[in-house]
Scaffold this motif. Structure first.
Motif, PDB file in Angstrom:
ATOM      1  N   CYS A 177       0.811  -1.224   0.000  1.00 29.04           N
ATOM      2  CA  CYS A 177       0.000   0.000   0.000  1.00 29.04           C
ATOM      3  C   CYS A 177       0.841   1.270   0.000  1.00 29.04           C
ATOM      4  O   CYS A 177       0.294   2.362   0.074  1.00 29.04           O
ATOM      5  CB  CYS A 177      -0.926   0.006   1.214  1.00 29.04           C
ATOM      6  N   GLU A 178       2.175   1.140  -0.063  1.00 26.45           N
ATOM      7  CA  GLU A 178       3.111   2.271  -0.109  1.00 26.45           C
ATOM      8  C   GLU A 178       3.057   3.161   1.138  1.00 26.45           C
ATOM      9  O   GLU A 178       3.339   4.348   1.061  1.00 26.45           O
ATOM     10  CB  GLU A 178       2.877   3.117  -1.371  1.00 26.45           C
ATOM     11  N   THR A 179       2.688   2.607   2.269  1.00 23.96           N
ATOM     12  CA  THR A 179       2.676   3.357   3.519  1.00 23.96           C
ATOM     13  C   THR A 179       4.054   3.294   4.159  1.00 23.96           C
ATOM     14  O   THR A 179       4.701   2.248   4.146  1.00 23.96           O
ATOM     15  CB  THR A 179       1.633   2.765   4.485  1.00 23.96           C
ATOM     16  N   GLU A 180       4.496   4.404   4.746  1.00 20.23           N
ATOM     17  CA  GLU A 180       5.792   4.458   5.419  1.00 20.23           C
ATOM     18  C   GLU A 180       5.603   4.527   6.921  1.00 20.23           C
ATOM     19  O   GLU A 180       4.726   5.231   7.413  1.00 20.23           O
ATOM     20  CB  GLU A 180       6.585   5.680   4.965  1.00 20.23           C
ATOM     21  N   LYS A 181       6.439   3.775   7.643  1.00 23.58           N
ATOM     22  CA  LYS A 181       6.504   3.864   9.098  1.00 23.58           C
ATOM     23  C   LYS A 181       7.889   4.382   9.441  1.00 23.58           C
ATOM     24  O   LYS A 181       8.882   3.956   8.850  1.00 23.58           O
ATOM     25  CB  LYS A 181       6.305   2.479   9.725  1.00 23.58           C
ATOM     26  N   ARG A 182       7.969   5.297  10.394  1.00 26.86           N
ATOM     27  CA  ARG A 182       9.247   5.915  10.764  1.00 26.86           C
ATOM     28  C   ARG A 182       9.537   5.649  12.222  1.00 26.86           C
ATOM     29  O   ARG A 182       8.686   5.843  13.078  1.00 26.86           O
ATOM     30  CB  ARG A 182       9.184   7.423  10.519  1.00 26.86           C
ATOM     31  N   PHE A 183      10.782   5.234  12.495  1.00 31.10           N
ATOM     32  CA  PHE A 183      11.211   4.964  13.856  1.00 31.10           C
ATOM     33  C   PHE A 183      12.560   5.625  14.107  1.00 31.10           C
ATOM     34  O   PHE A 183      13.521   5.342  13.392  1.00 31.10           O
ATOM     35  CB  PHE A 183      11.348   3.453  14.097  1.00 31.10           C
ATOM     36  N   PRO A 184      12.652   6.518  15.101  1.00 32.55           N
ATOM     37  CA  PRO A 184      13.945   7.144  15.404  1.00 32.55           C
ATOM     38  C   PRO A 184      14.951   6.097  15.878  1.00 32.55           C
ATOM     39  O   PRO A 184      14.602   5.160  16.584  1.00 32.55           O
ATOM     40  CB  PRO A 184      13.639   8.137  16.520  1.00 32.55           C
ATOM     41  N   GLN A 185      16.208   6.284  15.491  1.00 37.43           N
ATOM     42  CA  GLN A 185      17.251   5.309  15.811  1.00 37.43           C
ATOM     43  C   GLN A 185      18.264   5.865  16.802  1.00 37.43           C
ATOM     44  O   GLN A 185      19.445   5.569  16.712  1.00 37.43           O
ATOM     45  CB  GLN A 185      17.963   4.884  14.528  1.00 37.43           C
ATOM     46  N   THR A 186      17.836   6.663  17.737  1.00 46.20           N
ATOM     47  CA  THR A 186      18.743   7.230  18.727  1.00 46.20           C
ATOM     48  C   THR A 186      18.540   6.531  20.060  1.00 46.20           C
ATOM     49  O   THR A 186      17.608   5.758  20.236  1.00 46.20           O
ATOM     50  CB  THR A 186      18.473   8.730  18.913  1.00 46.20           C
ATOM     51  N   GLU A 187      19.412   6.850  20.993  1.00 47.44           N
ATOM     52  CA  GLU A 187      19.241   6.311  22.331  1.00 47.44           C
ATOM     53  C   GLU A 187      17.996   6.922  22.943  1.00 47.44           C
ATOM     54  O   GLU A 187      17.627   8.049  22.646  1.00 47.44           O
ATOM     55  CB  GLU A 187      20.469   6.622  23.187  1.00 47.44           C
ATOM     56  N   LYS A 188      17.380   6.182  23.844  1.00 44.41           N
ATOM     57  CA  LYS A 188      16.121   6.638  24.414  1.00 44.41           C
ATOM     58  C   LYS A 188      16.279   7.960  25.166  1.00 44.41           C
ATOM     59  O   LYS A 188      15.520   8.881  24.979  1.00 44.41           O
ATOM     60  CB  LYS A 188      15.553   5.579  25.367  1.00 44.41           C
ATOM     61  N   ARG A 189      17.239   8.050  26.046  1.00 50.01           N
ATOM     62  CA  ARG A 189      17.412   9.257  26.846  1.00 50.01           C
ATOM     63  C   ARG A 189      18.879   9.627  26.936  1.00 50.01           C
ATOM     64  O   ARG A 189      19.754   8.778  26.900  1.00 50.01           O
ATOM     65  CB  ARG A 189      16.913   9.033  28.275  1.00 50.01           C
ATOM     66  N   SER A 190      19.091  10.890  27.104  1.00 54.61           N
ATOM     67  CA  SER A 190      20.461  11.328  27.326  1.00 54.61           C
ATOM     68  C   SER A 190      20.790  11.155  28.809  1.00 54.61           C
ATOM     69  O   SER A 190      19.911  10.896  29.632  1.00 54.61           O
ATOM     70  CB  SER A 190      20.627  12.785  26.901  1.00 54.61           C
ATOM     71  N   LYS A 191      22.053  11.325  29.146  1.00 51.59           N
ATOM     72  CA  LYS A 191      22.460  11.167  30.537  1.00 51.59           C
ATOM     73  C   LYS A 191      21.910  12.311  31.372  1.00 51.59           C
ATOM     74  O   LYS A 191      21.685  13.414  30.883  1.00 51.59           O
ATOM     75  CB  LYS A 191      23.990  11.152  30.625  1.00 51.59           C
TER      76      LYS A 191
END
Length: 189
Positions: free
Chosen positions: A157-171
């Motif tokens: 269906c040509e739908t895009e899902k986006r997921f950030p690839q960073t660490e959850k939280r900073s120190k």
């Protein structure tokens, strides 16, 4: 008197039957989709050459055959491609049931299960078969490494899902100050 609440970590638990049902539906859908993928013809031999265009933002609903019509369609449906199409439709129905049960019972799906299907067309996503994975970073020529985003595109269906690839939280601030103080302090021995 109210019902006693179970502990969160207890085996079984209050909704164990629902979790077992969700796991069964996910496993059944993945099995049917894998059978469909393994028995599919190459894309160049398909009748539509893989060119499927779907417009609009409505969710696609899988075809469900009524019992009275099944006997009529049986004479037409003798080729193996129709069997694989039925299996893929059944897998989509199972994913639809999976989503419905989790919504109605207000149970969160595990992240792996939630990301394994398309929310628009209920297709189980298999990398390089019916979806593509790509890491994008549209920040001034990839200067910001924390802006990486995994984009999963469903080819049905040509739908895009986006997921950030960073660490959850900073120190935390206290930890950052300690590290800064340790870096500035000369090693005395």
């Amino acid at each position: 008197m109210a019902k006693a609440k179970d502990k969160k970590g207890a085996l079984g638990g209050v909704n164990s039957h629902l979790r077992a049902r969700l796991a069964y539906l996910h496993n059944a859908a993945s099995l049917l989709q894998s059978v469909t993928v393994s028995s599919k013809e190459p894309d160049d031999q398909r009748a539509d050459n893989g060119n499927r265009e779907i417009t609009g933002s409505t969710r696609m609903v899988p075809d469900i055959v009524k019992p009275g019509i099944a006997a009529q369609k049986q004479s037409f449906a003798t080729s193996p491609s129709n069997d694989t199409d039925r299996l893929s439709q059944l897998a989509r129905v199972y994913v639809s049931h999976l989503r419905g049960v989790s919504l109605k019972s207000q149970l969160r799906l595990p992240v792996e299960a939630k990301r394994s299907f398309c929310k628009r067309c209920d297709t189980l996503l298999i990398p390089n078969v019916n979806c593509t994975h790509e890491i994008r970073n549209e920040s001034r020529g990839r200067r910001k490494p924390w802006a990486d985003v995994l984009v999963i595109r469903c080819t049905t269906c040509e739908t895009e899902k986006r997921f950030p690839q960073t660490e959850k939280r900073s120190k935390k601030l206290a930890e950052r100050r300690k590290e800064k103080a340790q870096a500035e302090k000369p090693d005395v021995k």
